[in-house]
Enzyme design. Structure first.
Site, PDB file in Angstrom:
ATOM      1  N   ASN A   9      26.882   9.047  42.468  1.00  0.00           N
ATOM      2  CA  ASN A   9      25.966   9.748  41.639  1.00  0.00           C
ATOM      3  C   ASN A   9      26.302   9.287  39.969  1.00  0.00           C
ATOM      4  OD1 ASN A   9      24.409  11.496  39.802  1.00  0.00           O
ATOM      5  ND2 ASN A   9      25.524  13.134  40.925  1.00  0.00           N
ATOM      6  N   LYS A  11      25.212  10.286  37.081  1.00  0.00           N
ATOM      7  CA  LYS A  11      24.904  11.457  36.166  1.00  0.00           C
ATOM      8  C   LYS A  11      24.225  10.716  34.921  1.00  0.00           C
ATOM      9  CE  LYS A  11      28.452  14.137  38.324  1.00  0.00           C
ATOM     10  NZ  LYS A  11      29.414  15.170  38.418  1.00  0.00           N
ATOM     11  N   HIS A  93      21.665  19.415  43.069  1.00  0.00           N
ATOM     12  CA  HIS A  93      22.850  19.275  42.750  1.00  0.00           C
ATOM     13  C   HIS A  93      23.326  20.671  42.140  1.00  0.00           C
ATOM     14  CE1 HIS A  93      26.380  17.636  40.672  1.00  0.00           C
ATOM     15  NE2 HIS A  93      26.475  16.618  41.394  1.00  0.00           N
ATOM     16  N   GLU A  95      25.043  21.062  39.374  1.00  0.00           N
ATOM     17  CA  GLU A  95      24.541  21.156  38.123  1.00  0.00           C
ATOM     18  C   GLU A  95      23.199  21.569  37.688  1.00  0.00           C
ATOM     19  OE1 GLU A  95      26.116  17.193  37.147  1.00  0.00           O
ATOM     20  OE2 GLU A  95      28.118  17.714  37.569  1.00  0.00           O
ATOM     21  N   GLU A 165      29.301  19.930  48.556  1.00  0.00           N
ATOM     22  CA  GLU A 165      30.260  19.949  47.381  1.00  0.00           C
ATOM     23  C   GLU A 165      30.619  21.119  46.582  1.00  0.00           C
ATOM     24  OE1 GLU A 165      28.930  15.877  45.211  1.00  0.00           O
ATOM     25  OE2 GLU A 165      27.491  17.294  44.707  1.00  0.00           O
ATOM     26  N   GLY A 171      34.060  16.952  39.430  1.00  0.00           N
ATOM     27  CA  GLY A 171      34.310  16.672  37.928  1.00  0.00           C
ATOM     28  C   GLY A 171      35.827  17.252  37.546  1.00  0.00           C
ATOM     29  N   SER A 210      35.235  15.007  43.331  1.00  0.00           N
ATOM     30  CA  SER A 210      36.525  14.602  42.819  1.00  0.00           C
ATOM     31  C   SER A 210      37.024  13.325  43.821  1.00  0.00           C
ATOM     32  CB  SER A 210      37.717  15.308  42.607  1.00  0.00           C
ATOM     33  OG  SER A 210      37.240  16.035  41.428  1.00  0.00           O
TER      34      SER A 210
END
Ligand code: PEP
Length: 246
Positions: A9, A11, A93, A95, A165, A171, A210
């Site tokens: 991904n 992003k 996701h 985010e 996730e 991240g 990560s």
């Protein structure tokens, strides 16, 4: 045996130049032992289609509209993604759940649009740190999956991949331990098993958060981890390829 799927991904961390360089490194690499997919930003999907034409590496989009077509300025439909050759789309996701307040109902609608276009929906789920600390990790993930489990048919599920996730690992450089990840993956597989044994056996459950080449092999050794959704490390060709080779 479910084949490992390693999905990158990117992003909003790419340009035409970096996308082009990353794609050509992938095309030239030997990664036949697992399935590999990349998720560039929308403007570079056509470039991915062109670069990966003769490659086994698949590409997909990071999101899509929950609507079929029409007056939705700025949105991109699943049909348009299919049109440029995408075969997978990320949905839900964290985010997007956090920044755009995406609900489980919206995630379901997006997944239905993706599946209607015969693409694979990679559905992301995961708990926040506060939810984990409150002992609510499994309950959170169960709730995130419940609409999908009740609304999608077994045929539709053949094109669904789940990405677990944990939000606190995305991240942050802090990977879930192999035991933590395996425990949640086993929980997810048990939820799938409540619908059908075949569903539990066939569905790929990826871990994301990560992942690096140093942590990948131990994660992939877990019985219920069928691959990884990789963010930051997928922008470094050597690192991403090392994860694929794990
Ligand atoms: C992600 O964006 O889905 C992700 C897992 O990112 P990272 O690997 O950078 O934590």
């Amino acid at each position: 045996m479910r084949r490992l799927l390693i999905a990158g991904n990117w992003k909003m961390n790419a340009s035409m130049t970096t996308s082009s360089a990353l794609l050509s490194e992938l095309v030239n690499a030997d990664i036949s032992t697992c399935d590999v997919a990349v998720f560039p930003p929308f403007p570079y999907l056509a470039l991915a289609a062109e670069s990966l034409r003769a490659s086994s590496v698949r590409f997909g989009a990071q999101d899509c509209s929950d609507e079929l077509s029409g007056a939705y300025t700025g949105e991109v439909s699943a049909a348009m993604l299919r049109d440029v050759g995408a075969s997978m789309v990320l949905v839900g996701h964290s985010e997007r759940r956090q920044r755009h307040h995406e609900t489980d109902a919206l995630v379901l609608k997006k997944a239905q649009q993706i599946l209607a276009e015969d693409m694979t929906a990679v559905v992301c789920v995961g708990e926040t740190l506060a939810q984990r600390q409150a002992g609510l990790a499994e309950k959170t993930v169960t709730e995130q999956l419940s609409l999908l489990l009740s609304q999608l048919s077994l045929v539709q599920w053949q094109r669904v991949v789940i990405a677990y996730e944990p939000v606190w690992a995305i991240g942050t450089g802090e990977t879930a331990s192999p035991e933590q990840a395996q425990s949640m993956h086993a929980h997810i597989r048990q939820l799938l098993g409540q619908v059908s044994v075949a569903l539990a056996e066939q569905t790929r459950i990826l871990y994301g958060g990560s992942v690096k080449s140093a942590s990948a092999a131990e994660l992939f050794a877990q019985p219920d981890i069928d691959g990884a959704l990789v963010g930051g490390a997928s922008l470094d060709a050597a690192e991403f390829l090392a994860i694929c080779q794990s």
